[in-house]
Design an enzyme around this catalytic site. Sequence first.
Site, PDB file in Angstrom:
ATOM      1  CE  LYS A 262       7.898 -17.420 -61.958  1.00 52.38           C
ATOM      2  NZ  LYS A 262       9.070 -17.760 -61.508  1.00 52.38           N
TER       3      LYS A 262
ATOM      4  CG  ASP B  68      12.506 -14.201 -58.083  1.00 49.15           C
ATOM      5  OD1 ASP B  68      11.151 -14.214 -58.062  1.00 49.15           O
ATOM      6  OD2 ASP B  68      13.119 -14.991 -58.728  1.00 49.15           O
TER       7      ASP B  68
ATOM      8  CD  GLN C 185      11.254 -20.797 -61.859  1.00 45.24           C
ATOM      9  OE1 GLN C 185      10.848 -19.816 -62.170  1.00 45.24           O
ATOM     10  NE2 GLN C 185      10.152 -21.434 -60.915  1.00 45.24           N
TER      11      GLN C 185
HETATM   12  N1  GUN Z   1      10.663 -21.348 -57.828  1.00 46.64           N
HETATM   13  C1  GUN Z   1       9.474 -21.343 -57.511  1.00 46.64           C
HETATM   14  N2  GUN Z   1       9.063 -20.166 -57.073  1.00 46.64           N
HETATM   15  C2  GUN Z   1      10.043 -19.377 -57.616  1.00 46.64           C
HETATM   16  C3  GUN Z   1       9.997 -17.971 -57.492  1.00 46.64           C
HETATM   17  O1  GUN Z   1       9.184 -17.335 -57.223  1.00 46.64           O
HETATM   18  N3  GUN Z   1      10.997 -17.498 -58.124  1.00 46.64           N
HETATM   19  C4  GUN Z   1      12.000 -18.044 -58.720  1.00 46.64           C
HETATM   20  N4  GUN Z   1      13.106 -17.491 -59.103  1.00 46.64           N
HETATM   21  N5  GUN Z   1      12.120 -19.485 -58.535  1.00 46.64           N
HETATM   22  C5  GUN Z   1      11.091 -20.085 -58.067  1.00 46.64           C
END
Ligand code: GUN
Length: 282
Positions: free
Chosen positions: A53, A120, A97
């Site tokens: 990311k 998100d 996350q």
């Molecule tokens: N963990 C796995 N996929 C994601 C996601 O798309 N966003 C977040 N915040 N955590 C994750």
Amino acid sequence: MTAALIDGAALARSLRAQVAERAAALTARGHPPGLAVILVGSDAASSVYVRNKVKDCEESGIRSVLQRLPEPTPETDLLARIRALNADPSIHGILVQLPLPAHIDARRVIETISPDKDVDGFHVASAGALMTGQPGFLPCTPYGVMRLLAHAGARLAGAETVVVGRSNIVGKPQALLLLQADATVTICHSRSHNLVAHTRRADVLIAAVGRARMITGDMVKPGAIVIDVGMNRDETGKLCGDVDFDSVREVASAITPVPGGVGPMTRAMLLVNTLEAAERKR
Ligand code: GUN
């Protein structure tokens, strides 16, 4: 018939280029878009996701701020950090996350993020906005799938669509987005009777279950468009989707590969949401 491949990596690349252009315009006016990413603990998969990311942001001209917190971080500390980021005008998106350590209530964490920074799309206000057709952030995976379907030329209005999986992050929002596009929508899940009777009726089939290669060619309607959200390891440790690619490819008209399908689009849509959040402030 051998299905056409829907190239998510290429589509994601072109989206990133568009994001980079718009980000540069904001930056030139003195308002660089900013994303805060918080990682608690040292889960190996999460570390990789977060690193990706941050790298995506760098490549598209979005400023990212990564906060790595130790596993025993108290929930109150995490919530205080989120509140500080909510109040920080240089930060337009906040991503915590998941999964979080067991001593932290993930729901409380997500609901502490300001909905106008919820890139998100996990906040209950974002989910409610989607449900009622109001503006808000869409969860990145189903949002990316809609872009892939448009790219593949799927005609959704009136079509039979089947979503296998009912998670809050993918299945449920995916079904709502398809409904918004005037599709007829069926949601199947682990308790569904006669799954194959449903999947075989789908003009558009979306697999989001998390079970390696469970959708096989005999479960697919000839000519269907098949989208594979899965990201699994098989017995030999090889990355594979929820769709048995080899058998489904002989039946479907178009299919997303794993890797190179939905995954890159999920990453790209986070950039799109972050840019959108920054533009809304201008
Ligand atoms: N963990 C796995 N996929 C994601 C996601 O798309 N966003 C977040 N915040 N955590 C994750």
